[in-house]
Design an enzyme around this catalytic site. Structure first.
Site, PDB file in Angstrom:
ATOM      1  N   GLN B 148       0.859  -1.196   0.000  1.00 27.71           N
ATOM      2  CA  GLN B 148       0.000   0.000   0.000  1.00 27.71           C
ATOM      3  C   GLN B 148       0.890   1.240   0.000  1.00 27.71           C
ATOM      4  OE1 GLN B 148      -1.529   2.185   3.627  1.00 27.71           O
ATOM      5  NE2 GLN B 148      -3.185   0.732   3.340  1.00 27.71           N
ATOM      6  N   HIS B 150       1.212   5.738   0.406  1.00 31.05           N
ATOM      7  CA  HIS B 150       0.681   7.056   0.752  1.00 31.05           C
ATOM      8  C   HIS B 150       0.749   7.915  -0.504  1.00 31.05           C
ATOM      9  CE1 HIS B 150       2.318   6.624   5.153  1.00 31.05           C
ATOM     10  NE2 HIS B 150       1.154   6.032   5.003  1.00 31.05           N
ATOM     11  N   GLU B 177      -3.520   5.429   0.086  1.00 27.35           N
ATOM     12  CA  GLU B 177      -4.279   6.263   1.012  1.00 27.35           C
ATOM     13  C   GLU B 177      -3.754   7.682   0.933  1.00 27.35           C
ATOM     14  OE1 GLU B 177      -3.953   5.759   5.238  1.00 27.35           O
ATOM     15  OE2 GLU B 177      -1.944   4.926   5.127  1.00 27.35           O
ATOM     16  N   GLU B 228      -9.547   2.877   6.523  1.00 27.25           N
ATOM     17  CA  GLU B 228      -8.518   2.278   7.374  1.00 27.25           C
ATOM     18  C   GLU B 228      -8.286   3.070   8.648  1.00 27.25           C
ATOM     19  OE1 GLU B 228      -4.365   0.588   6.097  1.00 27.25           O
ATOM     20  OE2 GLU B 228      -4.248   2.760   6.019  1.00 27.25           O
ATOM     21  N   GLN B 303      -4.440  -2.513  10.439  1.00 32.02           N
ATOM     22  CA  GLN B 303      -3.150  -1.882  10.175  1.00 32.02           C
ATOM     23  C   GLN B 303      -2.449  -1.739  11.524  1.00 32.02           C
ATOM     24  OE1 GLN B 303      -1.602   2.164   8.141  1.00 32.02           O
ATOM     25  NE2 GLN B 303      -3.259   2.530   9.563  1.00 32.02           N
ATOM     26  N   ASP B 342       5.571   2.261   7.939  1.00 30.20           N
ATOM     27  CA  ASP B 342       5.130   3.484   7.270  1.00 30.20           C
ATOM     28  C   ASP B 342       5.823   4.736   7.793  1.00 30.20           C
ATOM     29  OD1 ASP B 342       3.765   3.134   9.618  1.00 30.20           O
ATOM     30  OD2 ASP B 342       1.770   3.463   8.793  1.00 30.20           O
ATOM     31  N   SER B 369       2.137   0.101   5.052  1.00 32.43           N
ATOM     32  CA  SER B 369       0.795   0.709   5.114  1.00 32.43           C
ATOM     33  C   SER B 369       0.910   2.193   5.481  1.00 32.43           C
ATOM     34  CB  SER B 369      -0.037  -0.026   6.161  1.00 32.43           C
ATOM     35  OG  SER B 369       0.584   0.058   7.447  1.00 32.43           O
TER      36      SER B 369
END
Lengths: 161, 565
Positions: B148, B150, B177, B228, B303, B342, B369
């Site tokens: 995933q 950002h 996201e 999320e 997450q 992350d 994530s």
């Protein structure tokens, strides 16, 4: 074996078969039926009753599709709950069954009940009122149960308004 | 900062003091305050008592003394049919079963349903780092790992966000996201990555991290495809300070599912101690409670991996190992795990790699994530552990280790094409709805930009007003599709429409769902459930020949035969 007994057995089998086909799926769905879009497309309809084959870009162009047509049907959430159960995930299935009840509840009302369920926001009476309303207006019994339970816990833990 | 105010006489120490690794603080355990990886002074001893199908004691606390978290876990997590069996087992034995390739994943999942928070901690702290990774490799839910990102902008620039989302999808991210620099711009950021993300092909799941109620509204409006940022905490006080309870969060989860929207919760070691109420409990113990709340609420995934508190978790001894252990517990709970990696916690390249690569090698449902899909200065999640400037390192390391870390090499030509098309698509949508104009100059800049510093200035005030107006007018995802069709972006419209159809089928609600470029939904069900049972089993990159070929063929690779001429 007595011919009468055989006849009644065959009739019983036929009745079961007919009932199963009338129900569309018969027994509960399993991993074999997943993903539904690929394996069981005929089972799916939108909340407004449109079949998956009616949900097309051509339909959008012709103005035949509304945003409401892109909402999930409660039966579909039941199918997904059955699949989750078959995958050994009963709590996920329970969430899908609460969700099934909430398909009938408008967006604003879901947002409003969620906010009321936050700590120190509502009195016990208010929470019980939301539970009753969900149960009476939308037949949302498992969601109502969750809220009643929250009311008890908030009272015990001093989290009511 | 390490060595604060300290001066050194030797050149060696002076050089070391200046190294990036010393731009982070290192703390001694402070167990009384919960500032400890897994040895809190008040971490209870494991215990369970069940009477008439009700948990009457858990980890030494009688039911009458349960706080709301204990009660939720006891009633919604603990499987009474297995709890007494597994709680009577030696923790070391369970730990060994986790790494034993002859014990199938299903058996660990079954046993984990009866573990209490303390027993979980007692089991996983018997594992060393290698064993934790072996556990994750076996216990991960989805057979194929994913990643995933950002996708954010320091100036909340919609054109840049759309272009970056398109490039991020092209590079292989399964989810993106976004979040905001300024809160009221959220709906624009959401639609920018929604549209950009469907540009190269179908399938990018997108979300906008914002306050819970608005996040749900964006989902209901069809402006996001998953959610999320729904946080849970391990102590009652911190949970309430976070303005929620397990019951409000369980209701919210049902609200998301009722609209066909994929959801995972968020938690992570250190949040309770950071918020000042760890109650003398260790970070891992409290995080374990969060994992169990998530499972009990019927949410498909979580997450964690310390997330925004990793600066704290990674300042104490065994910090990284403990954070990896929380990822393992999540996998043991049969939840989708977006395993952190992350937020940036150290400027040391070696340290951020050491924190991350064990998970890349083990593979998780979402290794990052997320991974910063933009340069770090544009990362509105307070910086990322890996970012857009690390793409090539990451790709080469996947190739070195024969590991599918979720990314694939891309060419500059492909990237230019998708960035430009995404920028034009968002330009057209803005035009259709009368939002502030996106100029051709902005489209051009976004096509070739690295970050927001390369973009022409834009009035955020006007964009905010238009974003608010869009929400007031009740514009939905379907209106965006119509606008895309009208302006000649039928391919993107079709992809976006497919994503909306996935909400009608509910297929994305099952554990660990992603959508492939061919519009195939993959989740941890049936033949996509992780079936690792030792060498020769599970997902193996070399058997996934198409992906392995892509991962090998980085653009900078040279064919040695060309040296002959």
């Amino acid at each position: 074996m007595d011919p009468k007994a055989i006849e009644s057995l065959v009739r019983e089998v036929l009745r079961n078969v007919n009932q199963a086909s009338a129900a569309g799926s018969g027994s509960a769905l399993t991993a074999q039926d997943y993903p539904l879009q690929e394996k069981r497309p005929a089972l799916i309809k939108s909340r407004t009753g449109k079949g998956l084959d009616e949900l097309t870009l051509e339909g959008v162009k012709k103005g035949e599709i509304t945003f409401e047509d892109l909402r999930i049907h409660p039966d579909t959430l039941e199918y997904q709950a059955e699949i989750a159960e078959a995958a050994g995930r009963p709590s996920l299935a329970q969430n899908f069954r609460r969700a099934k009840e909430l398909t009938a509840v408008p967006d604003e009302e879901i947002l409003s009940i969620y906010n009321s369920l936050r700590p120190f926001r509502s009195s016990k009476q208010e929470l019980l009122g939301y539970a009753d309303r969900l149960e009476k207006t939308y037949n949302a019994t498992t969601c109502a149960q969750l809220i009643r339970e929250a009311a008890e816990v908030y009272e015990k833990r001093d989290m009511l308004a | 900062m390490a060595y604060e105010d300290k001066t050194f006489k030797t050149k060696r120490f002076q050089v070391l003091a200046e190294k990036p690794v010393n731009r982070h603080s290192y703390l001694k355990d402070w167990p009384e305050k919960g500032l400890t990886a897994f040895q809190g002074v008040k971490d209870p001893k494991p215990s369970i008592k069940i009477e008439n199908g009700v948990v009457v004691e858990m980890d030494g606390v009688a039911r009458a003394d349960f706080d709301m978290i204990d009660q939720f876990i006891a009633d919604y997590y603990i499987d009474k049919s297995v709890a007494e069996e597994v709680m009577a087992m030696d923790s070391l034995k369970i730990a060994r079963m986790i790494v034993d390739i002859c014990v199938p994943r299903e058996e660990i999942v079954r046993l984990a349903k009866g573990l209490t928070p303390s027993k979980f901690v007692d089991v996983v702290t018997r594992l060393d780092e290698t064993e934790i990774m072996m556990g994750i490799h076996k216990m991960r839910a989805r057979k194929i790992p994913a990643i995933q990102c950002h996708t954010t902008s320091a100036t909340d620039n919609p054109v840049q966000l759309a272009a970056d989302a398109a490039e991020n999808r092209l590079r292989g991210f399964s989810e993106a996201e976004t979040t905001v620099g300024v809160a009221p711009i959220a709906p624009f950021n959401a639609i920018s990555i929604l549209i950009g993300g469907q540009t190269p092909h179908v399938g990018l799941l997108t979300q906008c991290a914002i306050e819970e109620a608005l996040e749900l509204e964006l989902g209901m409006r069809g402006m996001t495809t998953y959610a999320e940022t729904v946080s849970v905490y391990g102590t009652e006080r911190v949970f309430a300070d976070g303005d929620d309870t397990p019951w409000s969060k369980a209701f919210l989860a049902a609200g998301y599912a009722s609209r066909g929207i994929k959801l995972r919760f968020t938690s992570g070691s250190g949040s309770e101690v950071q918020m000042g109420y760890a109650d003398g409990r260790s970070m891992l113990y409290l995080e374990t409670k969060c994992i169990m709340i998530t499972k009990g609420a019927g949410v498909q995934g979580l997450q964690n991996g310390s997330i925004s508190c990793c600066g704290i978790a990674m300042s104490v001894p065994s910090g990284v190992r403990s954070v990896h252990a929380e990822n393992l517990i999540t996998a043991m709970c049969d939840l989708e795990n977006a395993s952190g990696c992350d937020q940036i916690f150290s400027p040391s390249d070696l340290r951020r790699a050491a924190r991350t690569f064990p998970l890349v090698i083990a593979g998780t449902d979402f290794i990052f994530s997320g991974y910063g899909g933009v340069p770090n200065y544009d990362n509105m999640f307070a910086g990322a552990n890996f970012d857009a400037e690390d793409f090539d390192d990451y790709l080469v390391i996947q190739r070195d280790l024969t590991v599918n870390g979720g990314l694939v090499p891309v060419t500059e030509e492909q990237t230019i094409a998708v960035r430009n098309r995404a920028a034009r698509a968002i330009q057209a949508v803005f035009k259709e709805f009368g939002f502030p104009e996106i100029t051709d100059e902005e489209v051009e800049a976004a096509t070739y930009s690295h970050g927001s510093k390369d973009m022409p200035p834009r009035s955020i005030r006007e964009d905010i007003n238009a974003a608010q107006d869009m929400m007031k007018k009740g514009i939905t995802g379907l209106d965006l599709i119509k606008a895309l069709i009208k302006h000649g972006f039928e391919d993107i419209a079709a992809n976006l429409f497919q994503m909306m159809k996935h909400k009608v089928t509910g297929d994305l609600l099952q554990t660990s769902a992603i959508v492939t470029a061919e519009n195939q939904v993959l989740s941890a069900i049936g033949d996509m459930l992780n079936d690792y049972r030792g060498p020769g089993t599970g997902y193996r990159l070399e058997e996934d020949t198409e992906t392995w070929e892509k991962i090998q063929r980085i653009p900078q690779e040279i064919d040695p035969e060309t040296y002959e001429s």
